[in-house]
Scaffold this motif. Structure first.
Motif, PDB file in Angstrom:
ATOM      1  N   ARG A 101      55.154 -47.230  10.828  1.00  0.00           N
ATOM      2  CA  ARG A 101      54.335 -48.438  10.752  1.00  0.00           C
ATOM      3  C   ARG A 101      53.818 -48.821  12.136  1.00  0.00           C
ATOM      4  N   ALA A 102      54.678 -48.712  13.140  1.00  0.00           N
ATOM      5  CA  ALA A 102      54.275 -49.062  14.497  1.00  0.00           C
ATOM      6  C   ALA A 102      53.145 -48.157  14.984  1.00  0.00           C
ATOM      7  N   VAL A 103      53.286 -46.856  14.735  1.00  0.00           N
ATOM      8  CA  VAL A 103      52.261 -45.909  15.176  1.00  0.00           C
ATOM      9  C   VAL A 103      50.953 -46.168  14.441  1.00  0.00           C
ATOM     10  N   LEU A 104      51.019 -46.351  13.130  1.00  0.00           N
ATOM     11  CA  LEU A 104      49.803 -46.581  12.360  1.00  0.00           C
ATOM     12  C   LEU A 104      49.113 -47.883  12.778  1.00  0.00           C
ATOM     13  N   GLY A 111      41.965 -47.896  17.816  1.00  0.00           N
ATOM     14  CA  GLY A 111      40.930 -46.944  17.443  1.00  0.00           C
ATOM     15  C   GLY A 111      41.223 -45.586  18.034  1.00  0.00           C
ATOM     16  N   ALA A 112      42.486 -45.155  17.925  1.00  0.00           N
ATOM     17  CA  ALA A 112      42.940 -43.933  18.595  1.00  0.00           C
ATOM     18  C   ALA A 112      42.261 -42.690  18.034  1.00  0.00           C
ATOM     19  N   THR A 113      42.087 -41.712  18.909  1.00  0.00           N
ATOM     20  CA  THR A 113      41.570 -40.408  18.505  1.00  0.00           C
ATOM     21  C   THR A 113      42.692 -39.616  17.841  1.00  0.00           C
ATOM     22  N   PRO A 114      42.369 -38.513  17.164  1.00  0.00           N
ATOM     23  CA  PRO A 114      43.440 -37.677  16.586  1.00  0.00           C
ATOM     24  C   PRO A 114      44.441 -37.210  17.634  1.00  0.00           C
ATOM     25  N   GLU A 115      43.952 -36.874  18.837  1.00  0.00           N
ATOM     26  CA  GLU A 115      44.853 -36.412  19.897  1.00  0.00           C
ATOM     27  C   GLU A 115      45.786 -37.529  20.331  1.00  0.00           C
ATOM     28  N   GLU A 116      45.250 -38.748  20.488  1.00  0.00           N
ATOM     29  CA  GLU A 116      46.077 -39.886  20.876  1.00  0.00           C
ATOM     30  C   GLU A 116      47.078 -40.233  19.779  1.00  0.00           C
ATOM     31  N   GLU A 180      53.522 -43.556  27.366  1.00  0.00           N
ATOM     32  CA  GLU A 180      52.226 -42.992  27.742  1.00  0.00           C
ATOM     33  C   GLU A 180      51.899 -43.337  29.194  1.00  0.00           C
ATOM     34  N   LEU A 181      52.121 -44.596  29.555  1.00  0.00           N
ATOM     35  CA  LEU A 181      51.805 -45.060  30.911  1.00  0.00           C
ATOM     36  C   LEU A 181      52.652 -44.328  31.945  1.00  0.00           C
ATOM     37  N   SER A 182      53.919 -44.107  31.632  1.00  0.00           N
ATOM     38  CA  SER A 182      54.811 -43.447  32.587  1.00  0.00           C
ATOM     39  C   SER A 182      54.440 -41.985  32.819  1.00  0.00           C
ATOM     40  N   GLN A 183      53.659 -41.400  31.905  1.00  0.00           N
ATOM     41  CA  GLN A 183      53.232 -40.009  32.071  1.00  0.00           C
ATOM     42  C   GLN A 183      51.879 -39.896  32.767  1.00  0.00           C
ATOM     43  N   ASP A 184      51.238 -41.031  33.037  1.00  0.00           N
ATOM     44  CA  ASP A 184      49.933 -41.042  33.688  1.00  0.00           C
ATOM     45  C   ASP A 184      50.094 -40.660  35.159  1.00  0.00           C
TER      46      ASP A 184
END
Length: 312
Positions: A101-104, A111-116, A180-184
């Protein structure tokens, strides 16, 4: 028939408020065995079948499988044991559903892309060990080979997210974004620069030039000016900047006024990077801490004031 009242499958279905097909199915599974047979070979059920059927339907409504129900009915397993095992399984399912649910929700809002979407799903599913490895890799990239001692250990702990065993949707979403931010790479470089500045005084034998110290000085010195509406480039701001430079002198490694202003400006611009504040806001959500105070207004003011004087 020993004087007991017996019911046909149709009569039992009416008394139990269900269908003949349901009773026949449970009967074939051995959960509701007939008490006898009519001369024509039809199944007959006693009063106990009604209670037994109600019990089976209750367990089915709770999600138990037929095999487990049969073991309970045949007293091969205690109901408490089956209930405990099923509750544990439901906990796992609930956690998975929360993650999904959180991801969806995040996908819909961003408006995430398929990759995101794939990346967010992957980050949400990480085990506790995998999460610790991801966070450890980020902190090592920021502090590795630079920061030692109890003060820096405390700083690292204060930057460590700890997702609870049963996180709510907001915590899961915050974890995915923080991961995600920590991997930037750019954000890692920013944090590394800040840690290098923090450790400069420590390496030279002096006290660590902690950003917490700098943030407190800027907040205490600049907040009244912001509240009073003093323009950062105005002459009224000159004495405020002069006091700020004096109070920050022990955190800077040069004595020249122009160079000191430039050095402080660079540090404040890094502190004012929105990703830094976002990281700590997400961290507070994940760890259940109070939301951090935003330093954006005072940092904006200080940055603009220093830029105006350096350019002048």
């Amino acid at each position: 028939m020993n004087g007991h009242t017996l019911y046909s499958i149709g009569e039992l279905a009416r008394r139990a408020g269900t269908t003949v097909k349901t009773i026949r199915f449970y009967s074939d599974c051995g959960l509701i065995p007939p008490a006898d047979r009519s001369p024509a070979g039809y199944r007959l059920y006693d009063n106990g079948a009604v209670a037994r059927l109600d019990f089976v339907r209750t367990l089915r409504d709770l999600g138990l499988g037929l095999a487990a129900i049969r073991k309970v009915m045949d007293r091969e397993l205690a109901l408490s044991e089956v209930a405990a095992a099923h509750a544990d399984a439901l906990d796992v399912q609930i956690r998975i559903l929360r993650l999904r649910r959180a991801v969806l929700t995040a996908v819909a809002e961003r408006g995430a892309t398929p990759e995101e979407t794939h990346l967010m799903h992957k980050l949400a599913k990480l085990s506790e060990v995998e999460r610790q490895q991801l966070v450890g890799d980020f902190l090592d990239a920021a502090f590795g080979g630079l920061a030692t001692g109890s003060k820096f250990a405390g700083i690292m702990r204060s930057m460590t997210p700890e997702l609870p065993d049963n996180p709510d949707t907001e915590q899961v979403q915050a974890w995915v974004e923080l991961a995600e931010l920590s991997q930037d790479p750019d954000f890692r470089a920013l944090v590394r620069h800040m840690v290098e500045e923090q450790t400069a005084g420590h390496i030279q034998g002096g006290p660590p030039a902690l950003h917490n110290d700098l943030a407190a000085i800027v907040r205490d010195q600049i907040a009244p000016a912001v509240a009073a509406g003093v323009e950062p480039a105005s002459p009224q701001a000159d004495p405020i900047i002069a006091v700020l430079m004096t109070r920050c002198a022990h955190l800077l490694d040069c004595c020249d006024d122009a160079k000191s202003r430039w050095q402080l400006l660079v540090r404040l611009e890094r502190m004012n990077d929105p990703r830094r504040e976002r990281y700590f806001s997400l961290l507070a959500v994940i760890n259940g801490w109070p939301g951090p105070e935003s330093l954006r207004p005072v940092l904006d003011w200080a940055v603009h004031a220093l830029q105006a004087r350096i350019q002048g």
